[in-house]
Design an enzyme around this catalytic site. Structure first.
Site, PDB file in Angstrom:
ATOM      1  N   ARG A 117       0.818  -1.230   0.000  1.00  0.00           N
ATOM      2  CA  ARG A 117       0.000   0.000   0.000  1.00  0.00           C
ATOM      3  C   ARG A 117       0.844   1.270   0.000  1.00  0.00           C
ATOM      4  O   ARG A 117       0.367   2.353   0.372  1.00  0.00           O
ATOM      5  CB  ARG A 117      -0.970   0.034   1.175  1.00  0.00           C
ATOM      6  N   LYS A 139       3.410  11.902 -10.455  1.00  0.00           N
ATOM      7  CA  LYS A 139       2.584  10.987 -11.258  1.00  0.00           C
ATOM      8  C   LYS A 139       3.364   9.714 -11.553  1.00  0.00           C
ATOM      9  O   LYS A 139       4.520   9.765 -11.974  1.00  0.00           O
ATOM     10  CB  LYS A 139       2.219  11.631 -12.599  1.00  0.00           C
ATOM     11  N   GLU A 181      10.906  19.820 -23.786  1.00  0.00           N
ATOM     12  CA  GLU A 181      10.084  20.124 -22.598  1.00  0.00           C
ATOM     13  C   GLU A 181      10.593  21.387 -21.888  1.00  0.00           C
ATOM     14  O   GLU A 181       9.798  22.158 -21.330  1.00  0.00           O
ATOM     15  CB  GLU A 181      10.082  18.944 -21.613  1.00  0.00           C
ATOM     16  N   LYS A 225       7.895  23.797 -13.403  1.00  0.00           N
ATOM     17  CA  LYS A 225       6.943  22.689 -13.328  1.00  0.00           C
ATOM     18  C   LYS A 225       6.419  22.515 -11.906  1.00  0.00           C
ATOM     19  O   LYS A 225       5.229  22.325 -11.699  1.00  0.00           O
ATOM     20  CB  LYS A 225       7.551  21.368 -13.824  1.00  0.00           C
ATOM     21  N   GLU A 235      -4.448  18.037 -11.327  1.00  0.00           N
ATOM     22  CA  GLU A 235      -4.789  18.437 -12.678  1.00  0.00           C
ATOM     23  C   GLU A 235      -6.266  18.761 -12.885  1.00  0.00           C
ATOM     24  O   GLU A 235      -6.898  18.258 -13.808  1.00  0.00           O
ATOM     25  CB  GLU A 235      -4.361  17.350 -13.687  1.00  0.00           C
ATOM     26  N   ARG A 239      -2.747  22.940 -14.036  1.00  0.00           N
ATOM     27  CA  ARG A 239      -1.748  21.949 -14.438  1.00  0.00           C
ATOM     28  C   ARG A 239      -1.871  21.608 -15.932  1.00  0.00           C
ATOM     29  O   ARG A 239      -0.921  21.154 -16.552  1.00  0.00           O
ATOM     30  CB  ARG A 239      -1.876  20.678 -13.579  1.00  0.00           C
ATOM     31  N   ASN A 243       0.307  20.743 -20.715  1.00  0.00           N
ATOM     32  CA  ASN A 243      -0.025  19.963 -21.911  1.00  0.00           C
ATOM     33  C   ASN A 243       0.207  20.735 -23.197  1.00  0.00           C
ATOM     34  O   ASN A 243      -0.051  20.205 -24.288  1.00  0.00           O
ATOM     35  CB  ASN A 243      -1.499  19.524 -21.873  1.00  0.00           C
ATOM     36  N   HIS A 246       1.120  19.143 -26.468  1.00  0.00           N
ATOM     37  CA  HIS A 246       0.938  17.700 -26.295  1.00  0.00           C
ATOM     38  C   HIS A 246      -0.352  17.171 -26.910  1.00  0.00           C
ATOM     39  O   HIS A 246      -0.469  15.968 -27.157  1.00  0.00           O
ATOM     40  CB  HIS A 246       0.999  17.332 -24.810  1.00  0.00           C
ATOM     41  N   HIS A 250       0.567  14.281 -29.050  1.00  0.00           N
ATOM     42  CA  HIS A 250       0.117  12.906 -28.780  1.00  0.00           C
ATOM     43  C   HIS A 250      -0.571  12.296 -29.992  1.00  0.00           C
ATOM     44  O   HIS A 250      -0.419  11.103 -30.276  1.00  0.00           O
ATOM     45  CB  HIS A 250      -0.831  12.877 -27.576  1.00  0.00           C
ATOM     46  N   HIS A 262       9.248  11.412 -28.447  1.00  0.00           N
ATOM     47  CA  HIS A 262       8.278  12.289 -27.787  1.00  0.00           C
ATOM     48  C   HIS A 262       8.626  13.769 -28.002  1.00  0.00           C
ATOM     49  O   HIS A 262       7.753  14.572 -28.318  1.00  0.00           O
ATOM     50  CB  HIS A 262       8.233  11.953 -26.296  1.00  0.00           C
TER      51      HIS A 262
HETATM   52  N1  LIG Z   1       5.306  11.036 -14.572  1.00  0.00           N
HETATM   53  C1  LIG Z   1       5.318  12.117 -15.336  1.00  0.00           C
HETATM   54  O1  LIG Z   1       4.887  13.199 -14.937  1.00  0.00           O
HETATM   55  C2  LIG Z   1       5.900  12.019 -16.719  1.00  0.00           C
HETATM   56  C3  LIG Z   1       6.158  13.175 -17.444  1.00  0.00           C
HETATM   57  C4  LIG Z   1       6.734  13.071 -18.693  1.00  0.00           C
HETATM   58  C5  LIG Z   1       7.026  11.809 -19.209  1.00  0.00           C
HETATM   59  N2  LIG Z   1       6.750  10.691 -18.490  1.00  0.00           N
HETATM   60  C6  LIG Z   1       7.065   9.357 -19.020  1.00  0.00           C
HETATM   61  O2  LIG Z   1       8.452   9.278 -19.262  1.00  0.00           O
HETATM   62  C7  LIG Z   1       8.665   8.258 -20.228  1.00  0.00           C
HETATM   63  C8  LIG Z   1       9.752   8.705 -21.171  1.00  0.00           C
HETATM   64  O3  LIG Z   1      10.939   8.921 -20.448  1.00  0.00           O
HETATM   65  P1  LIG Z   1      12.371   9.006 -21.131  1.00  0.00           P
HETATM   66  O4  LIG Z   1      12.289   9.852 -22.330  1.00  0.00           O
HETATM   67  O5  LIG Z   1      13.316   9.339 -20.065  1.00  0.00           O
HETATM   68  O6  LIG Z   1      12.576   7.526 -21.707  1.00  0.00           O
HETATM   69  P2  LIG Z   1      13.329   6.235 -21.168  1.00  0.00           P
HETATM   70  O7  LIG Z   1      13.191   6.059 -19.732  1.00  0.00           O
HETATM   71  O8  LIG Z   1      12.875   5.115 -22.037  1.00  0.00           O
HETATM   72  O9  LIG Z   1      14.860   6.542 -21.509  1.00  0.00           O
HETATM   73  C9  LIG Z   1      15.237   6.703 -22.845  1.00  0.00           C
HETATM   74  C10 LIG Z   1      16.375   5.758 -23.235  1.00  0.00           C
HETATM   75  O10 LIG Z   1      17.597   6.267 -22.718  1.00  0.00           O
HETATM   76  C11 LIG Z   1      18.303   5.260 -21.987  1.00  0.00           C
HETATM   77  N3  LIG Z   1      18.985   5.974 -20.914  1.00  0.00           N
HETATM   78  C12 LIG Z   1      18.423   6.588 -19.859  1.00  0.00           C
HETATM   79  N4  LIG Z   1      19.330   7.282 -19.165  1.00  0.00           N
HETATM   80  C13 LIG Z   1      20.521   7.075 -19.769  1.00  0.00           C
HETATM   81  C14 LIG Z   1      21.834   7.550 -19.529  1.00  0.00           C
HETATM   82  N5  LIG Z   1      22.093   8.399 -18.528  1.00  0.00           N
HETATM   83  N6  LIG Z   1      22.818   7.111 -20.351  1.00  0.00           N
HETATM   84  C15 LIG Z   1      22.544   6.294 -21.383  1.00  0.00           C
HETATM   85  N7  LIG Z   1      21.312   5.854 -21.682  1.00  0.00           N
HETATM   86  C16 LIG Z   1      20.316   6.241 -20.882  1.00  0.00           C
HETATM   87  C17 LIG Z   1      17.242   4.293 -21.536  1.00  0.00           C
HETATM   88  O11 LIG Z   1      17.784   3.011 -21.356  1.00  0.00           O
HETATM   89  C18 LIG Z   1      16.250   4.336 -22.705  1.00  0.00           C
HETATM   90  O12 LIG Z   1      16.661   3.450 -23.712  1.00  0.00           O
HETATM   91  C19 LIG Z   1       7.337   7.993 -20.881  1.00  0.00           C
HETATM   92  O13 LIG Z   1       6.861   6.721 -20.481  1.00  0.00           O
HETATM   93  C20 LIG Z   1       6.441   9.072 -20.347  1.00  0.00           C
HETATM   94  O14 LIG Z   1       5.088   8.662 -20.227  1.00  0.00           O
HETATM   95  C21 LIG Z   1       6.202  10.786 -17.259  1.00  0.00           C
HETATM   96 ZN   LIG Z   2       5.962  15.612 -22.711  1.00  0.00          ZN
END
Ligand SMILES: NC(=O)c1ccc[n+]([C@@H]2O[C@H](COP(=O)([O-])OP(=O)(O)OC[C@H]3O[C@@H](n4cnc5c(N)ncnc54)[C@H](O)[C@@H]3O)[C@@H](O)[C@H]2O)c1
Ligand SMILES: [Zn+2]
Length: 362
Positions: A117, A139, A181, A225, A235, A239, A243, A246, A250, A262
């Site tokens: 939990r 999130k 971003e 942010k 949101e 918030r 977007n 986006h 999206h 992205h």
């Molecule tokens: N929770 C939120 O508020 C929020 C906001 C924006 C995005 N997201 C989520 O984030 C995700 C995308 O995140 P991302 O773009 O970081 O992608 P990711 O986590 O897939 O990382 C991108 C790639 O880079 C590699 N990598 C990461 N750090 C590295 C480093 N320091 N050196 C070498 N390689 C590295 C990873 O292995 C992966 O292949 C999506 O699922 C999205 O929905 C969440």
């Molecule tokens: Zn984004």
């Protein structure tokens, strides 16, 4: 970083060496589980485990990895990780460290939100996107076949530790996604921040993780942010300004079956949504020129790909496959640094006809 949020956010070159100490201060536990992906763990996993072993010689710590990639952000991986935690003997007195990009941050965060939990999670973002966006705001989620992030929870981290030096191993394309971003944060909330980004872009692109200006710019983004999130955690209202870019972004990502990065989709979306803001008279003419120049300076795409039909984008945006009816909602800027309040709703309905007309004009 001084933020409006209740948990500490540390951002400094070398901060990675302080993760164990911060865990000890902010989320002390008998057992520590590091969740990472194989690519990130190959670079930083051993160093973090050695650091934890040195700081907590009497505590048990383990590293759990999954393959890298968005396709791993699933309920199946959530279940597998949860089972591995239980098999290892983790109980309530466990802290989870999420070491990775946004995929690991969201997935490990959701494991932490639900395990027993809820147990504490310390976010250690390793991508620029995760530093300036995903690790801030609480999130967590996994994807489902019906769409992204459809199952999740709000679960604030106990602390966030960002070390820009870790970005030295990140690919340029993933680095650019973070830049998209950061530009967004300037456009929606702070024109001086956008100017600082534009001034720093050449050195950011050349030096990436080693760029002198990077830590302060990450902090600036986190501040923007976190201020928005602190005001509207779940949101309901403001918030939504996060977007920006986006809604169209999206739609394009979906039409491209998530093969487009992205940041690329968001860059195209920010330019398209600036055009919508101008066409509706929400923003004065000129906004689009500024936004387009900014994304192009970061080496990001600015135009809708020629092989994507506007009708398909519009249909995807309103969520109606036949695109016969409906409206889409957009959070739109009045100008750089200022979002339209739209009578307190922060997003404006736009009819399918207007949307098709505006996006078809070139
Ligand atoms: N929770 C939120 O508020 C929020 C906001 C924006 C995005 N997201 C989520 O984030 C995700 C995308 O995140 P991302 O773009 O970081 O992608 P990711 O986590 O897939 O990382 C991108 C790639 O880079 C590699 N990598 C990461 N750090 C590295 C480093 N320091 N050196 C070498 N390689 C590295 C990873 O292995 C992966 O292949 C999506 O699922 C999205 O929905 C969440
Ligand atoms: Zn984004």
């Amino acid at each position: 970083v001084s933020s409006a949020l209740s948990y500490p956010i540390l951002c400094a070159p070398g901060a990675f060496a302080q993760v164990a100490q911060i865990v000890g201060d902010q989320a002390p536990a008998h057992r520590i589980v590091v969740i990472s992906d194989e690519a990130v763990a190959a670079h930083y996993g051993a160093a973090l485990m050695a650091q934890l072993a040195a700081a907590f010689p009497s505590k048990a710590a383990t590293l759990l990895t999954i393959p890298p990639g968005e396709q791993e952000k699933t309920r199946a991986r959530w279940g597998e990780l949860t089972d591995r935690l239980l098999a290892w003997g983790a109980g309530r007195d466990t802290t989870i460290i999420a070491l990775g990009g946004g995929v690991i941050g969201d997935l490990a965060g959701f494991v932490a939100a639900t395990f027993m939990r809820g147990v504490p999670v310390v976010q250690v973002p390793t991508t620029l996107l995760a530093m300036v966006d995903a690790s801030v705001g609480g999130k967590t989620a996994v994807d489902t076949p019906m769409g992204k992030n459809l199952v999740g929870a709000f679960h604030d981290p106990a602390a966030v530790v960002m070390d820009p030096a870790l970005l030295g191993t990140l690919s340029l394309s993933h680095f650019r996604t973070g830049l998209a971003e950061m530009l967004k944060h300037g456009i929606i909330a702070d024109s001086a921040y956008l100017d600082a980004m534009l001034a720093a872009l050449p050195s950011l692109l050349a030096d990436r993780g080693r760029a002198q200006a990077l830590p302060a710019l990450i902090e600036g983004s986190v501040r923007i942010k976190s201020a928005v999130v602190a005001e509207d955690h779940r949101e309901g209202g403001r918030r939504q300004i996060l977007n920006f870019g986006h809604t169209i972004g999206h739609a394009i990502e979906k039409l491209r079956h998530y093969a487009m990065l992205h940041g690329d989709a968001v860059a195209i979306g920010m330019v398209a949504e600036s055009r919508i803001a101008e066409a509706l008279g929400v923003a004065a003419p000129g906004l689009t020129t500024v936004v387009r120049a900014a994304v192009e300076a970061a080496g990001l795409p600015s135009g809708i790909p020629a092989d994507l039909a506007v009708d398909a984008i519009v249909a995807e945006t309103v969520g109606d496959k036949k695109a016969r009816a409906g409206t889409a909602h957009f959070a739109l800027p009045n100008a750089v640094g200022s979002m339209d309040e739209a009578g307190g709703r922060w997003s404006l309905p736009v009819s399918i006809e207007s949307l098709g007309r505006i996006l078809s004009e070139s």
